[in-house]
Design a protein around this motif. Structure first.
Motif, PDB file in Angstrom:
ATOM      1  N   ALA A  55       0.837  -1.321  -0.118  1.00 27.14           N
ATOM      2  CA  ALA A  55      -0.097   0.189   0.169  1.00 27.14           C
ATOM      3  C   ALA A  55       0.864   1.257   0.198  1.00 27.14           C
ATOM      4  N   PRO A  56       0.237   2.410  -0.587  1.00 31.52           N
ATOM      5  CA  PRO A  56       1.054   3.473  -0.703  1.00 31.52           C
ATOM      6  C   PRO A  56       1.158   4.514   0.696  1.00 31.52           C
ATOM      7  N   VAL A  57       1.662   3.738   1.760  1.00 30.08           N
ATOM      8  CA  VAL A  57       1.958   4.319   3.144  1.00 30.08           C
ATOM      9  C   VAL A  57       3.297   4.046   3.735  1.00 30.08           C
ATOM     10  N   GLY A  58       3.664   4.859   4.450  1.00 29.58           N
ATOM     11  CA  GLY A  58       4.984   4.612   5.018  1.00 29.58           C
ATOM     12  C   GLY A  58       5.117   3.208   6.120  1.00 29.58           C
TER      13      GLY A  58
ATOM     14  N   ASP B 256      -3.750  16.309  -4.699  1.00 26.66           N
ATOM     15  CA  ASP B 256      -2.649  16.154  -5.444  1.00 26.66           C
ATOM     16  C   ASP B 256      -1.949  14.913  -5.413  1.00 26.66           C
ATOM     17  N   MET B 257      -2.174  13.989  -6.855  1.00 27.08           N
ATOM     18  CA  MET B 257      -1.883  12.756  -6.897  1.00 27.08           C
ATOM     19  C   MET B 257      -0.339  12.598  -6.994  1.00 27.08           C
TER      20      MET B 257
ATOM     21  N   LEU C 238      -3.469  16.184   0.724  1.00 24.25           N
ATOM     22  CA  LEU C 238      -4.983  16.474   0.224  1.00 24.25           C
ATOM     23  C   LEU C 238      -5.213  18.045   0.894  1.00 24.25           C
ATOM     24  N   PHE C 239      -5.894  18.571   0.058  1.00 26.78           N
ATOM     25  CA  PHE C 239      -6.528  20.036   0.357  1.00 26.78           C
ATOM     26  C   PHE C 239      -7.918  20.301   0.559  1.00 26.78           C
TER      27      PHE C 239
ATOM     28  N   LEU D 263      -1.511  10.147   0.372  1.00 22.68           N
ATOM     29  CA  LEU D 263      -2.139   9.928  -0.763  1.00 22.68           C
ATOM     30  C   LEU D 263      -1.622   9.963  -2.336  1.00 22.68           C
ATOM     31  N   LEU D 264      -0.472   9.185  -2.272  1.00 22.81           N
ATOM     32  CA  LEU D 264       0.475   9.196  -3.571  1.00 22.81           C
ATOM     33  C   LEU D 264      -0.578   8.511  -4.400  1.00 22.81           C
TER      34      LEU D 264
END
Length: 340
Positions: free
Chosen positions: A33-36, A224-225, A230-231, A250-251
């Motif tokens: 998953a795209p998380v640290g 912002d991908m 996230l804004f 949110l990559l």
């Protein structure tokens, strides 16, 4: 990756996916998953992925999806040629609702059905067109004018009927109000410019992607991908702030959906990942609570959560997309995910 002007102008969705992949550790099939590594979230081991319905055609490459909450009808847009499909409740196969090229449309990216039964369909090369869901009649059309590159991507609608649309190249959000809609069309003008808020990234070509509205109409959230951020756009004051993300990022974030209870669901395209976040009351913070990564999502681009189920678009852009289609017949489907 160097893109020709034609590619950047006409095939940005595929380019977006390729560019997003270049920001991650690898470009092959995703296994993480795209998380640290220190993320404090839980996986979704009991989530079930199945096929909700099939789309007719061998070159569909779907990208957008919207559900009519009044009828349960689901609409899907083709990035390849702008066809819009419709699936009635209980059906396992979609039908063509708006044929390819309708009103000159070349792509169908962001889709949304408003509370009055109007279907909004964005065309990355032009703007947005609004249709009556009963008859398919065109009600209005709004275009981006000028020769400056643009990519009209996703759309969100607030309770008062105002529509907001992201531009992934210009990093702006356009707005269409009810009175403007009543005129039958016009020009899209930026309402919010996020350029100065974006994290500087060398050779950045794309930025804003998915957008969703607070069900009470207080603010918008847009992703912002490329930077994975996230804004929040305050619709009262106009203030634009970065949402504090806890447990991940949110990559590759594509379509997003905010529910009335504060649940935010996000599609991460090139990593075949879905995430669920818990936002606070005013949308200034979001905490990652669940992650699902599965190759069967087939490069998901967006989702809609309706009637207790999450429907996810399987774009299959990894098979070349409309730009590099290898000519082999492909079956395109919409996934149903339970347990996310």
């Amino acid at each position: 990756m160097k893109l020709s002007h034609r590619t950047k102008k006409n095939l940005p969705a595929v380019a977006l996916l390729a560019l997003a992949a270049s920001t991650t550790a690898g470009t092959g099939p995703a296994t993480a998953a795209p998380v640290g590594p220190s993320a404090t979230h839980t996986a979704a081991p009991h989530a079930r992925i199945s096929t909700a319905f099939t789309l007719p055609g061998e070159r569909v490459y779907p990208e957008g999806i919207a559900a009519d909450p009044r009828t349960g009808t689901v609409y899907v847009g083709s990035y390849a040629d702008g066809t819009v499909y419709r699936t009635l409740p209980g059906r396992s196969r979609a039908e063509v609702f708006l044929p390819a090229g309708t009103d000159g449309r070349r792509t169908a990216n962001g889709l949304r059905v408003d509370d009055r039964g109007r279907l909004w369909v964005t065309d990355s090369t032009a703007g947005v067109t609004v249709y009556d869901t009963r008859s398919g009649t065109r009600l209005a059309r709004f275009d981006v004018l000028g020769s400056t590159p643009h990519f009209v991507n996703d759309v969100a609608i607030t309770p008062d009927g105002t529509a907001y649309l992201t531009d992934s190249i210009r990093a702006v959000v356009y707005r269409v109000t009810g009175p403007q809609l009543a005129t039958g069309g016009g020009v899209l003008h930026p309402a919010y410019d996020l350029t100065a808020k974006l994290t500087p990234i060398p050779d950045r070509r794309f930025s804003l992607n998915g957008i969703t509205a607070d069900p009470r109409g207080r603010h918008l959230l847009t992703v912002d991908m490329i930077a994975g951020e996230l804004f929040r756009i305050d619709l009262h004051s106009g203030a634009i702030t970065r949402v504090a993300l806890e447990g991940g990022n949110l990559l590759n974030g594509d379509g997003i959906d905010l529910a009335a209870d504060g649940t935010l669901r996000v599609v991460h395209n090139t990593t075949n990942t879905l995430t669920r976040w818990r936002t606070n009351g005013d949308g200034t913070r979001a905490r990652l609570v669940r992650t699902l990564t599965d190759r069967s999502l087939q490069i998901p681009t967006t989702l809609t959560h309706t009637r207790g189920r999450t429907l996810v678009v399987r774009s299959q852009f990894d098979k070349g997309g409309p730009a590099g289609d290898n000519g082999d017949p492909t079956t395109f489907t919409i996934a149903e995910v339970r347990g996310l």
